[in-house]
Design a protein around this motif. Structure first.
Motif, short mmCIF file in Angstrom:
data_model
loop_
_atom_site.label_atom_id
_atom_site.label_comp_id
_atom_site.label_asym_id
_atom_site.label_seq_id
_atom_site.Cartn_x
_atom_site.Cartn_y
_atom_site.Cartn_z
N GLN A 99 -45.97 -68.20 4.28
CA GLN A 99 -46.79 -68.48 3.08
C GLN A 99 -45.98 -68.15 1.83
N THR A 157 -58.15 -70.90 -4.98
CA THR A 157 -59.41 -70.19 -5.15
C THR A 157 -60.17 -70.75 -6.34
N ILE A 203 -52.42 -73.36 -14.92
CA ILE A 203 -53.06 -72.08 -15.22
C ILE A 203 -52.12 -71.12 -15.93
N SER A 227 -55.73 -80.92 -11.24
CA SER A 227 -55.62 -79.97 -10.13
C SER A 227 -55.57 -80.70 -8.79
N HIS A 242 -61.35 -79.54 -5.33
CA HIS A 242 -60.19 -79.16 -4.51
C HIS A 242 -60.33 -79.74 -3.10
N1 LIG Z 1 -48.74 -64.19 -0.11
C1 LIG Z 1 -48.71 -63.92 -1.39
O1 LIG Z 1 -47.81 -63.20 -1.89
C2 LIG Z 1 -49.76 -64.50 -2.29
C3 LIG Z 1 -49.59 -64.43 -3.68
C4 LIG Z 1 -50.56 -65.01 -4.49
C5 LIG Z 1 -51.67 -65.61 -3.93
N2 LIG Z 1 -51.83 -65.64 -2.59
C6 LIG Z 1 -53.03 -66.24 -1.96
O2 LIG Z 1 -53.26 -67.50 -2.54
C7 LIG Z 1 -54.58 -67.53 -3.10
C8 LIG Z 1 -54.59 -68.45 -4.29
O3 LIG Z 1 -53.81 -67.84 -5.30
P1 LIG Z 1 -53.24 -68.71 -6.46
O4 LIG Z 1 -52.33 -67.86 -7.24
O5 LIG Z 1 -52.79 -70.01 -5.94
O6 LIG Z 1 -54.50 -69.10 -7.23
P2 LIG Z 1 -55.47 -68.27 -8.10
O7 LIG Z 1 -54.79 -67.40 -9.08
O8 LIG Z 1 -56.48 -67.71 -7.19
O9 LIG Z 1 -55.95 -69.53 -8.90
C9 LIG Z 1 -57.17 -69.86 -8.96
C10 LIG Z 1 -57.64 -69.49 -10.37
O10 LIG Z 1 -57.48 -70.60 -11.17
C11 LIG Z 1 -58.73 -71.01 -11.68
N3 LIG Z 1 -58.76 -72.46 -11.54
C12 LIG Z 1 -58.94 -73.18 -10.43
N4 LIG Z 1 -58.89 -74.49 -10.71
C13 LIG Z 1 -58.67 -74.58 -12.03
C14 LIG Z 1 -58.53 -75.64 -12.93
N5 LIG Z 1 -58.63 -76.91 -12.52
N6 LIG Z 1 -58.29 -75.37 -14.21
C15 LIG Z 1 -58.21 -74.10 -14.65
N7 LIG Z 1 -58.36 -73.04 -13.86
C16 LIG Z 1 -58.58 -73.28 -12.56
C17 LIG Z 1 -59.78 -70.31 -10.87
O11 LIG Z 1 -60.82 -69.91 -11.73
P3 LIG Z 1 -62.35 -70.37 -11.52
O12 LIG Z 1 -62.93 -69.40 -10.55
O13 LIG Z 1 -62.85 -70.23 -12.90
O14 LIG Z 1 -62.32 -71.78 -11.03
C18 LIG Z 1 -59.06 -69.08 -10.36
O15 LIG Z 1 -59.21 -68.02 -11.27
C19 LIG Z 1 -54.89 -66.07 -3.43
O16 LIG Z 1 -56.27 -65.85 -3.57
C20 LIG Z 1 -54.29 -65.41 -2.23
O17 LIG Z 1 -55.19 -65.53 -1.14
C21 LIG Z 1 -50.88 -65.12 -1.75
#
Ligand SMILES: NC(=O)c1ccc[n+]([C@@H]2O[C@H](COP(=O)([O-])OP(=O)(O)OC[C@H]3O[C@@H](n4cnc5c(N)ncnc54)[C@H](OP(=O)(O)O)[C@@H]3O)[C@@H](O)[C@H]2O)c1
Length: 274
Positions: free
Chosen positions: A150, A227, A185, A208, A237
């Motif tokens: 991942q 998320t 974002i 998105s 999504h």
């Molecule tokens: N393995 C690792 O090191 C690692 C690191 C980072 C993340 N992850 C995993 O990946 C998941 C996803 O993380 P991520 O960093 O990809 O995403 P994220 O930071 O969870 O991004 C989603 C955020 O963006 C907002 N969002 C979604 N669609 C949007 C749009 N069209 N326009 C504006 N804002 C939008 C959402 O808010 P709303 O709720 O307002 O829609 C949410 O706050 C995490 O929850 C975690 O499980 C893993």
């Protein structure tokens, strides 16, 4: 709603290509309502967790309330130095693994992961944020290959991530993408935006959706973890992965070229060192 497609990992396990993340946006927060929304409104059966998100208990209470059958769910947990994940976590095993990762090095930690698999404590074993050098060390002695790596995948990091993606592809390791919406974002106003906006207009999609689909295709069909606490966005999504047609090669490459103009990453700092 169309069913979510799955990808078959090297161990034969089928994983839904969209995962619901319980880190970042809901990091350290109670994830119960979010997970209930994702499973009940979106039928999302791939939930991405980690011990360090400090909310796995609340994910558990959501799943209990939803009465989801264990076999229907692909649940990921991560432990150690963010280096490992197991699906169907067992707390004590996670802790010993964490110690092993800190004290014994990758190959020994991987042996413990293999043991978990052998004992049937998990269906799949994989890694996260592993660059090529780490993977090579694991592969030297592994009896079972990591089924997943991942990593951060978005247009501004792709140039650096591409060798890892291709290394994984050639070793049957599925890439699971996170951080896919970063250009929207974290780095709005960058060179990728007008390209993605044009493609979104051409396809009648949202930005998105284009980014999620791009990440899915650029990783050779790998799962994408994202998320939202908003059900409208979650639906958007889901539709990207269930209903939207593929981006053309030209559209895919236009996003790659836009990303190269402004390299950015918010994780995997040392990814360029192999
Ligand atoms: N393995 C690792 O090191 C690692 C690191 C980072 C993340 N992850 C995993 O990946 C998941 C996803 O993380 P991520 O960093 O990809 O995403 P994220 O930071 O969870 O991004 C989603 C955020 O963006 C907002 N969002 C979604 N669609 C949007 C749009 N069209 N326009 C504006 N804002 C939008 C959402 O808010 P709303 O709720 O307002 O829609 C949410 O706050 C995490 O929850 C975690 O499980 C893993």
């Amino acid at each position: 709603m169309s069913p979510m497609p799955t990808i078959r990992l090297s161990d034969g396990v089928q994983v839904p290509v969209l995962g619901y993340g319980t880190g970042t946006a809901i990091y350290q927060k109670d994830a119960k309502d979010s997970v209930i929304m994702a499973v009940s409104r979106g039928n999302m059966l791939h939930i991405d967790c980690a011990e360090m998100y400090l909310n796995e208990e609340s994910v558990g209470s959501a799943l209990k309330e939803l009465k989801v059958e264990q076999g229907d769910l692909f649940l990921t947990s991560k432990c150690g130095l963010e280096n490992t994940f197991i699906s169907k976590p067992s707390e004590s095993l996670e802790r010993s693994l964490q110690k092993a990762v800190k004290g014994m090095g990758l190959s020994s930690a991987w042996k413990m992961m293999e043991q978990l698999l052998k004992e049937g404590k998990t269906r799949s074993i994989g890694v996260s944020n592993h660059r090529i050098e780490f993977l090579e060390e694991i592969l030297k002695n592994a009896k079972t290959l990591p089924s997943v790596n991942q990593i951060e995948v978005h247009p501004y990091v792709y140039d650096k991530a591409q060798p890892i993606i291709e290394f994984c592809a050639s070793n049957a390791i599925t890439i699971e993408a996170y951080g896919t919406l970063a250009s929207l974002i974290h780095y709005p106003g960058g060179p990728v935006d007008p390209i993605v906006q044009q493609i979104a207009r051409d396809l009648g999609a949202t930005e998105s959706q284009v980014l999620l689909k791009w990440a899915h295709q650029i990783t050779h069909g790998g799962p994408v973890v994202t998320t939202s606490n908003k059900s409208e966005r979650l639906e958007e999504h889901i539709k990207a992965l269930t209903e939207m047609g593929d981006l053309s090669d030209t559209q895919m490459q236009a996003i790659v070229e836009g990303g190269k103009q402004n390299p950015q990453r918010f994780r995997m700092e040392d990814m360029n060192e192999r």
